[in-house]
Design a protein around this motif. Sequence first.
Motif, PDB file in Angstrom:
ATOM      1  N   ALA A 210       0.806  -1.219   0.000  1.00 16.23           N
ATOM      2  CA  ALA A 210       0.000   0.000   0.000  1.00 16.23           C
ATOM      3  C   ALA A 210       0.839   1.268   0.000  1.00 16.23           C
ATOM      4  O   ALA A 210       0.336   2.343  -0.346  1.00 16.23           O
ATOM      5  N   MET A 215       0.397   2.833  -5.808  1.00 17.60           N
ATOM      6  CA  MET A 215      -0.775   2.683  -4.948  1.00 17.60           C
ATOM      7  C   MET A 215      -1.142   4.007  -4.281  1.00 17.60           C
ATOM      8  O   MET A 215      -2.320   4.333  -4.123  1.00 17.60           O
ATOM      9  N   MET A 218      -3.121   6.259  -6.588  1.00 18.60           N
ATOM     10  CA  MET A 218      -4.302   5.627  -7.174  1.00 18.60           C
ATOM     11  C   MET A 218      -5.580   6.197  -6.548  1.00 18.60           C
ATOM     12  O   MET A 218      -5.607   6.479  -5.350  1.00 18.60           O
ATOM     13  N   GLU A 220      -8.939   6.327  -4.586  1.00 10.62           N
ATOM     14  CA  GLU A 220      -9.218   5.517  -3.412  1.00 10.62           C
ATOM     15  C   GLU A 220     -10.059   4.273  -3.709  1.00 10.62           C
ATOM     16  O   GLU A 220      -9.730   3.181  -3.207  1.00 10.62           O
ATOM     17  N   ARG A 223      -7.805   1.773  -5.318  1.00  3.94           N
ATOM     18  CA  ARG A 223      -6.798   1.332  -4.354  1.00  3.94           C
ATOM     19  C   ARG A 223      -7.372   0.279  -3.415  1.00  3.94           C
ATOM     20  O   ARG A 223      -6.768  -0.765  -3.176  1.00  3.94           O
ATOM     21  N   THR A 226      -7.906  -3.026  -5.181  1.00  7.11           N
ATOM     22  CA  THR A 226      -6.643  -3.737  -5.388  1.00  7.11           C
ATOM     23  C   THR A 226      -6.166  -4.396  -4.101  1.00  7.11           C
ATOM     24  O   THR A 226      -5.766  -5.570  -4.086  1.00  7.11           O
TER      25      THR A 226
END
Length: 259
Positions: A210, A215, A218, A220, A223, A226
């Motif tokens: 993270a 990340m 990215m 939210e 993120r 993922t």
Amino acid sequence: MEPDARQLHALSFGTAAVEYAEHHPDYAPAAVRWALESAPGPRVLDLGAGTGKLTGTLVALGAEVIAVEPDPAMLAQLRNALPTVHALAGSAEVIPLPDGSVDAVLAGNALHWFDMGVAGPEIARVLAPGGILAGLWNVMDNRVDWVAGLEQISGTAAVGPRDTFSSWRAATAGLHLPSTGVRARFGSPEQDEFSHGQRRTADSLVATIATRAGMLVMPEPEREATLSRIRAFLASRPETISDEFTLPMLTGVLRTRQL
């Protein structure tokens, strides 16, 4: 990566400086020794030092270390963790050191963020004759089946080409030398990798991923989706469902000598 995107990614780490300091791995001592083995002296600049992961390894190996880091939050973490290290605000493009003042310049998971058209002459300036320039990257060993599976489900924002054994050499080979005009001052680059590992739990591995630049920038919802995928994968694998496991890694090194 376009310059604006590179800048956005490079400046993202300060938003997660505490988490970065907690979860990112150090560097294999054997890799650091290899990077420095032909340096003309013990003075080492850790450039783009972040929270001090490489700095700490250098200190443990007895180097005389100066750390330079542009992000105030990352620099604060470094100073807190390593209060005896001379740590300065600065960047690869504007290094706050005199000419010929260090025997080696090392960058841990940072060289790819430098604008080498500007940073190359600066690095050459602060290096003593015969000094070493080296980049180090911690990479996951995707020759291991479950690590290859993690790479596949994570996506390139979480596990990019510089992050795995199979692709780090090709992904970094062109990053490490200064640009034309300064390039002739450096010898041919060498690459090698050294076994490493990090004790992790599923939660702490997710936390590590993270804090990667892709990340952090990215959106939210993407993120979280993922990270949820990664959590589900780790929960499904016998290697990673136990309380603690070793993430198989290597530290890759590119080095060159100033002529």
